[in-house]
Enzyme design. Structure first.
Site, short mmCIF file in Angstrom:
data_model
loop_
_atom_site.label_atom_id
_atom_site.label_comp_id
_atom_site.label_asym_id
_atom_site.label_seq_id
_atom_site.Cartn_x
_atom_site.Cartn_y
_atom_site.Cartn_z
N ASN A 86 -5.80 -6.08 -4.31
CA ASN A 86 -5.12 -5.01 -5.03
C ASN A 86 -5.70 -4.84 -6.43
OD1 ASN A 86 -3.46 -4.77 -2.79
ND2 ASN A 86 -1.92 -6.16 -3.63
N ASP A 88 -3.80 -3.37 -8.90
CA ASP A 88 -2.69 -3.37 -9.86
C ASP A 88 -2.57 -4.75 -10.51
OD1 ASP A 88 -0.71 -5.10 -8.32
OD2 ASP A 88 -1.00 -3.48 -6.87
N HIS A 103 -11.50 -6.82 -6.01
CA HIS A 103 -11.84 -5.39 -5.96
C HIS A 103 -11.68 -4.71 -7.31
CE1 HIS A 103 -11.18 -5.27 -1.32
NE2 HIS A 103 -12.34 -5.77 -1.66
N SER A 171 -4.79 -5.66 5.91
CA SER A 171 -5.06 -4.94 7.16
C SER A 171 -5.97 -5.72 8.09
CB SER A 171 -5.69 -3.58 6.85
OG SER A 171 -6.95 -3.75 6.21
N ASN A 195 2.81 -10.53 7.36
CA ASN A 195 2.45 -9.11 7.38
C ASN A 195 3.59 -8.30 7.98
OD1 ASN A 195 0.66 -7.07 6.75
ND2 ASN A 195 -1.01 -7.89 8.00
N ALA A 213 7.18 -8.12 3.09
CA ALA A 213 6.73 -9.23 2.24
C ALA A 213 7.84 -9.71 1.31
CB ALA A 213 5.51 -8.80 1.43
#
Length: 225
Positions: A86, A88, A103, A171, A195, A213
């Site tokens: 993520n 954020d 990322h 995913s 998940n 979650a």
């Protein structure tokens, strides 16, 4: 216990941030090639900056949920390496001390010319100058498609030393992260998936816990602490 945790969009979805693959997700009105590649940025930097300005504002308005807070508590009881796909900063705002953003991060800016990085303003534009080289080549410090994720050497090392690998809200179809469970498992780690639904690589895990979650992560952390 040495634990490596990988989190994906599913953990932030319950804080109101749309997931990458959702039918109502952030990418619905934009081709991925237009907003998540260096080619797209070169073609239309105004569009790309507007897109990430919107995402940055959404992330700033979001608040950590029970899953983020539970992982922070886990760090007080075990040797945890927390890796996130993520962009954020909800893990940090929940209190996690050392988060590996493979990322990139919405709150960082990067110069496409000299590689300098710095805290991003809420709104970025193509006219923004790099504070180091003074060129108008600033971009979001996000790993786009076709680019190498950050900190892979550190992540592979953590996977090799882990007793337990846990993937939360991922995913399982974006590499190299989709290969982490296999790598950790080959090195002797137990692999656990938490998940909402089974991931594309569910067979790589020894155990699976399905559900939101914000419910499954606190329960699992409670069992370990």
């Amino acid at each position: 216990m040495r634990i490596t945790i990988l989190t994906g969009a599913g953990i932030s979805a319950e804080s109101g941030l749309a997931t990458f693959r959702a039918s109502d997700g952030l990418w619905e009105n934009h081709r991925i090639e237009d907003v998540a590649t260096s080619e797209g940025f070169t073609k239309d930097p105004t569009l790309v900056h507007a897109f990430y300005n919107m995402r940055r504002k959404a992330a700033l308005d979001a608040v950590p949920n029970a899953a983020h807070l539970a992982l922070m508590r886990l760090e007080g009881h075990h040797d945890v390496t927390l890796v996130t796909q993520n962009v954020d900063d909800l893990h940090e705002r929940a209190g996690s001390r050392d988060v590996i953003h493979m990322h990139g991060a919405l709150n960082r800016a990067l110069c496409a010319a000299c590689g300098h990085d710095w805290p991003a303003p809420i709104v970025m534009t193509p006219e923004d100058l790099c504070p180091a080289c003074r060129q108008p080549t600033t971009r979001p410090d996000i790993v786009w498609f076709g680019e190498m994720p950050y900190h892979l050497e550190r992540i592979w090392q953590a996977l090799e030393e882990s007793e337990l690998f846990v993937a939360i809200g991922t995913s399982g179809n974006v590499y190299p992260a989709a290969g982490f469970a296999q790598h950790a498992g080959r090195r002797g780690a137990t692999c656990l998936e938490l998940n909402l639904d089974s991931s594309m690589n569910a067979d790589d895990f020894d155990r699976q816990i399905l559900g939101p979650a914000s419910e499954t992560v606190p329960r699992w952390v409670g069992d370990l602490c």
